[in-house]
Design a protein around this motif. Structure first.
Motif, mmCIF file in Angstrom:
data_model
loop_
_atom_site.group_PDB
_atom_site.id
_atom_site.type_symbol
_atom_site.label_atom_id
_atom_site.label_comp_id
_atom_site.label_asym_id
_atom_site.label_seq_id
_atom_site.Cartn_x
_atom_site.Cartn_y
_atom_site.Cartn_z
ATOM 1 N N MET A 61 24.944 141.070 21.121
ATOM 2 C CA MET A 61 23.542 141.658 20.159
ATOM 3 C C MET A 61 23.305 140.811 18.853
ATOM 4 S SD MET A 61 21.612 144.837 20.295
ATOM 5 C CE MET A 61 19.907 145.094 19.545
ATOM 6 N N THR A 62 24.358 142.099 18.021
ATOM 7 C CA THR A 62 24.175 140.809 16.465
ATOM 8 C C THR A 62 23.870 139.006 16.671
ATOM 9 O OG1 THR A 62 25.598 142.623 15.934
ATOM 10 C CG2 THR A 62 24.932 141.275 14.832
ATOM 11 N N LEU A 63 25.010 138.609 17.463
ATOM 12 C CA LEU A 63 25.041 137.263 17.650
ATOM 13 C C LEU A 63 23.837 136.866 17.839
ATOM 14 C CD1 LEU A 63 28.349 136.147 19.080
ATOM 15 C CD2 LEU A 63 28.327 136.077 16.804
ATOM 16 N N HIS A 64 22.663 137.529 19.257
ATOM 17 C CA HIS A 64 22.063 137.025 19.281
ATOM 18 C C HIS A 64 20.258 137.116 17.970
ATOM 19 C CE1 HIS A 64 22.632 135.278 23.653
ATOM 20 N NE2 HIS A 64 23.718 136.554 23.141
ATOM 21 N N THR A 65 20.708 138.296 17.601
ATOM 22 C CA THR A 65 19.716 138.316 16.510
ATOM 23 C C THR A 65 19.862 138.171 15.262
ATOM 24 O OG1 THR A 65 19.870 141.024 17.338
ATOM 25 C CG2 THR A 65 18.577 140.998 15.417
ATOM 26 N N MET A 153 30.060 155.591 21.998
ATOM 27 C CA MET A 153 29.136 153.769 22.467
ATOM 28 C C MET A 153 27.882 153.989 21.601
ATOM 29 S SD MET A 153 26.638 152.386 25.241
ATOM 30 C CE MET A 153 27.690 152.150 26.554
ATOM 31 N N ASP A 154 27.344 154.786 20.480
ATOM 32 C CA ASP A 154 26.511 154.173 19.144
ATOM 33 C C ASP A 154 27.305 153.850 18.230
ATOM 34 O OD1 ASP A 154 24.062 154.889 20.561
ATOM 35 O OD2 ASP A 154 24.390 157.037 19.847
ATOM 36 N N PHE A 155 28.749 154.356 17.985
ATOM 37 C CA PHE A 155 28.873 154.012 16.502
ATOM 38 C C PHE A 155 29.539 152.469 17.364
ATOM 39 C CE2 PHE A 155 27.972 157.684 15.362
ATOM 40 C CZ PHE A 155 27.100 157.976 14.061
ATOM 41 N N ALA A 156 30.260 152.358 18.763
ATOM 42 C CA ALA A 156 31.300 151.232 18.558
ATOM 43 C C ALA A 156 30.548 150.294 18.862
ATOM 44 C CB ALA A 156 31.810 151.564 20.212
ATOM 45 N N GLY A 157 29.120 149.959 18.339
ATOM 46 C CA GLY A 157 27.814 149.197 19.202
ATOM 47 C C GLY A 157 27.928 148.886 17.628
ATOM 48 N N LEU A 158 27.820 149.793 16.480
ATOM 49 C CA LEU A 158 27.746 149.213 15.378
ATOM 50 C C LEU A 158 28.762 148.930 14.756
ATOM 51 C CD1 LEU A 158 26.460 152.626 13.877
ATOM 52 C CD2 LEU A 158 25.153 150.347 14.301
ATOM 53 N N GLU A 165 29.609 140.353 12.063
ATOM 54 C CA GLU A 165 28.970 139.997 11.149
ATOM 55 C C GLU A 165 29.525 139.645 9.952
ATOM 56 O OE1 GLU A 165 24.850 139.517 9.324
ATOM 57 O OE2 GLU A 165 25.592 139.165 11.161
ATOM 58 N N VAL A 166 30.508 140.512 9.983
ATOM 59 C CA VAL A 166 31.815 139.695 9.060
ATOM 60 C C VAL A 166 31.861 138.281 8.722
ATOM 61 C CG1 VAL A 166 33.801 140.734 8.248
ATOM 62 C CG2 VAL A 166 32.469 142.429 8.387
ATOM 63 N N LEU A 167 32.005 138.390 10.249
ATOM 64 C CA LEU A 167 32.632 136.903 10.300
ATOM 65 C C LEU A 167 31.511 135.787 10.677
ATOM 66 C CD1 LEU A 167 34.508 137.370 13.987
ATOM 67 C CD2 LEU A 167 35.734 137.010 12.389
ATOM 68 N N ALA A 168 30.422 135.635 10.249
ATOM 69 C CA ALA A 168 29.185 135.094 10.277
ATOM 70 C C ALA A 168 29.082 135.669 8.611
ATOM 71 C CB ALA A 168 28.883 135.742 11.026
ATOM 72 N N SER A 169 28.890 136.360 7.532
ATOM 73 C CA SER A 169 28.540 136.550 6.231
ATOM 74 C C SER A 169 29.315 137.020 5.619
ATOM 75 C CB SER A 169 27.267 136.816 6.085
ATOM 76 O OG SER A 169 27.118 138.554 7.302
ATOM 77 N N HIS A 170 30.447 137.792 5.875
ATOM 78 C CA HIS A 170 31.626 138.174 5.152
ATOM 79 C C HIS A 170 30.531 139.573 4.177
ATOM 80 C CE1 HIS A 170 34.133 134.901 5.893
ATOM 81 N NE2 HIS A 170 33.031 134.539 5.353
ATOM 82 N N ILE A 171 29.681 140.785 4.919
ATOM 83 C CA ILE A 171 28.687 141.359 4.324
ATOM 84 C C ILE A 171 29.906 142.527 3.412
ATOM 85 C CG2 ILE A 171 28.369 142.803 7.031
ATOM 86 C CD1 ILE A 171 25.901 143.622 5.209
ATOM 87 N N ALA A 172 30.115 143.877 2.878
ATOM 88 C CA ALA A 172 30.494 144.604 3.207
ATOM 89 C C ALA A 172 30.578 145.960 3.676
ATOM 90 C CB ALA A 172 30.124 145.220 1.663
ATOM 91 N N PRO A 173 31.361 146.722 4.351
ATOM 92 C CA PRO A 173 31.295 147.999 4.780
ATOM 93 C C PRO A 173 29.845 148.755 4.127
ATOM 94 C CG PRO A 173 33.802 146.903 4.710
ATOM 95 C CD PRO A 173 32.653 146.016 3.823
ATOM 96 N N THR A 174 30.003 148.629 2.886
ATOM 97 C CA THR A 174 29.473 149.905 2.679
ATOM 98 C C THR A 174 27.795 149.367 2.424
ATOM 99 O OG1 THR A 174 29.532 149.091 0.386
ATOM 100 C CG2 THR A 174 30.974 151.094 0.795
#
Length: 256
Positions: A61-65, A153-158, A165-174
């Motif tokens: 879902m993140t890839l498509h979004t 399931m919710d937290f696994a999805g997150l 998203e980390v692989l795409a933009s290297h965003i920090a966890p916080t």
């Protein structure tokens, strides 16, 4: 119009069966040992399926979004979109459908096999209430387990969305967590999660009905398993629409 009469008769039978589940669940004796055994069967053995499915769904879902939001320069909204969509709708609905497929078919097949092999008659010959012993614990286990499986399931999805998203933009966890929960209200979290208890009741009641009331011998085992999955899934989708309208009514400003 004969088919309409059969449909009304079937709805009435399932309704009375479900009402008996509610009444017997409040009437002693309580089969705690059987309940915890079924809770382990429904919850523990479904946990891996739910977590893996949620993780994969979150990543995809993140890839498509991301591909869509990049066009509008709104990539900062990806965590929020991920969190709201999972907690409000995707997590509860997909968890319910997964449980209908894994647990619903199992309940229908097991009870139908017990009916075909006369095990239920043997239990009743020992002056044991087979309905309270076999049906009620299974329904209650579905009602209790499904909200917790939905949270996993919710937290696994997150988590899947975060790693994608980390692989795409290297965003920090916080930063990801802060953005994910900025637009999430308690009403977006509690009400959709609790509605899965209704899904659990549907799965347990419908599946138990087809298995417990079958009278077709060995052939009825396969039919009970198939009918349990099909009707449970259909009723979950219909109930989801009705429950969403209730959430809109109770939380008009914050429910999404």
């Amino acid at each position: 119009m004969r088919w309409l009469g059969k449909v009304i008769e079937f709805v009435g039978k399932v309704g009375l069966f479900s009402l008996r589940v509610v009444v017997d669940s409040l009437r002693p004796p309580f089969e705690f040992a059987q309940f915890f055994r079924q809770l382990a069967e429904v919850g523990n053995k479904s946990l891996a399926l739910v977590i893996v499915s949620g993780f994969a769904l979150g990543a995809v879902m993140t890839l498509h979004t991301r591909n869509t939001l990049v066009t509008f320069g709104a990539t900062a909204m990806i965590p929020a979109v991920q969190a709201v969509s999972f907690f409000v709708e995707i997590g509860p609905l997909v968890a319910g459908l997964l449980l209908a497929g894994r647990v619903g078919s199992g309940i229908g097949a097991v009870l139908a096999n017990m009916r075909a092999s006369e095990q239920i008659d043997a239990i009743e010959s020992l002056s044991i209430d087979s309905f309270k012993f076999l049906v009620v614990p299974r329904v209650l286990a579905c009602v209790i387990a499904l909200p917790f499986l939905t949270l996993f399931m919710d937290f696994a999805g997150l988590l899947g969305g975060f790693l994608s998203e980390v692989l795409a933009s290297h965003i920090a966890p916080t930063l990801y967590i802060n953005r994910a929960f900025d637009y999430l209200q308690w009403s977006n979290f509690i009400a959709p999660t609790l509605k899965t208890a209704v899904f659990g009741f549907i799965i347990g009641s419908v599946s138990s009905y087809f298995g417990y009331t079958t009278d077709k011998g060995a052939q009825g085992v396969g039919e009970a398993a198939t009918n349990s999955v099909v009707l449970s899934s259909l009723l979950i989708i219909v109930a989801d629409v009705l429950l969403i309208k209730c959430i809109f009514f109770l939380f008009p400003e914050t429910a999404i």
